[in-house]
Design a protein around this motif. Structure first.
Motif, PDB file in Angstrom:
ATOM      1  N   PHE A  73       0.844  -1.188   0.000  1.00  0.00           N
ATOM      2  CA  PHE A  73       0.000   0.000   0.000  1.00  0.00           C
ATOM      3  C   PHE A  73       0.878   1.235   0.000  1.00  0.00           C
ATOM      4  N   GLN A  74       0.272   2.351  -0.366  1.00  0.00           N
ATOM      5  CA  GLN A  74       0.982   3.620  -0.380  1.00  0.00           C
ATOM      6  C   GLN A  74       0.444   4.494   0.745  1.00  0.00           C
ATOM      7  N   VAL A  75       1.332   5.019   1.565  1.00  0.00           N
ATOM      8  CA  VAL A  75       0.931   5.960   2.602  1.00  0.00           C
ATOM      9  C   VAL A  75       0.558   7.266   1.903  1.00  0.00           C
ATOM     10  N   VAL A  76      -0.676   7.746   2.129  1.00  0.00           N
ATOM     11  CA  VAL A  76      -1.131   8.953   1.429  1.00  0.00           C
ATOM     12  C   VAL A  76      -1.486  10.107   2.372  1.00  0.00           C
ATOM     13  N   ASP A  77      -1.511   9.845   3.690  1.00  0.00           N
ATOM     14  CA  ASP A  77      -1.786  10.928   4.635  1.00  0.00           C
ATOM     15  C   ASP A  77      -1.341  10.487   6.028  1.00  0.00           C
ATOM     16  N   VAL A  78      -0.651  11.365   6.714  1.00  0.00           N
ATOM     17  CA  VAL A  78      -0.261  11.136   8.106  1.00  0.00           C
ATOM     18  C   VAL A  78      -0.725  12.306   8.980  1.00  0.00           C
ATOM     19  N   GLY A  79      -1.809  12.948   8.545  1.00  0.00           N
ATOM     20  CA  GLY A  79      -2.363  14.066   9.288  1.00  0.00           C
ATOM     21  C   GLY A  79      -1.774  15.408   8.917  1.00  0.00           C
ATOM     22  N   GLN A  80      -0.991  15.471   7.843  1.00  0.00           N
ATOM     23  CA  GLN A  80      -0.374  16.727   7.410  1.00  0.00           C
ATOM     24  C   GLN A  80      -0.751  17.058   5.976  1.00  0.00           C
ATOM     25  N   GLY A  81      -1.833  16.465   5.461  1.00  0.00           N
ATOM     26  CA  GLY A  81      -2.237  16.662   4.074  1.00  0.00           C
ATOM     27  C   GLY A  81      -1.779  15.504   3.207  1.00  0.00           C
ATOM     28  N   ARG A  82      -2.433  15.350   2.067  1.00  0.00           N
ATOM     29  CA  ARG A  82      -2.155  14.209   1.189  1.00  0.00           C
ATOM     30  C   ARG A  82      -0.805  14.350   0.493  1.00  0.00           C
TER      31      ARG A  82
END
Length: 133
Positions: A73-82
């Motif tokens: 999978f690709q990480v697309v958001d960590v709470g700082q925007g996509r």
């Protein structure tokens, strides 16, 4: 957030966006996904080829390295925007944090989705990612 994909997933909208609430406590020592332990779990459902974005919402004070079998999978958001983050099969979800990952559902099968802390896995923090043809 600084890790970027060398070859990101193709940009396309998600067919489904399930949110998985990660929870648990030290007393009693039980860890859950959406309030349920393995055996009482509700699988995450998808169809082969669909784009799925899973948001892990950690409601506990422990980090959870969430691991999905059979997929990258690709990480697309960590709470700082996509962003177009790294591709991986495990992502650390910090205490009280949220991480969103995107993937294209692969082979029709039941795939395990669980916390990679073995003590959390053993006490229930596991579900299935069930893909239909």
């Amino acid at each position: 957030a600084a890790l970027r994909a060398a070859t990101p997933l193709a940009d396309r909208p998600a067919t489904s966006q399930p949110m998985l609430m990660l929870g648990g406590s030290m007393q009693p020592y039980v860890w859950t996904i959406n309030g349920a332990t393995w055996g009482n779990h509700q699988p995450v459902l998808a169809k082969s080829g669909e784009r799925v974005e899973i948001m892990f919402h950690n409601m506990s004070m422990m980090s959870h390295p969430m691991h999905l079998h059979g997929h990258k999978f690709q990480v697309v958001d960590v709470g700082q925007g996509r962003f177009a983050g790294a591709l991986r099969d495990t992502v650390l979800v910090p205490p009280m944090g949220m991480v969103t990952v995107a993937l294209d559902a692969g082979e029709a099968a039941s795939w395990m989705l669980h916390c990679h802390h073995m003590a959390h896995l053993a006490t229930g923090m596991m579900t299935e990612f069930v893909i239909a043809a």
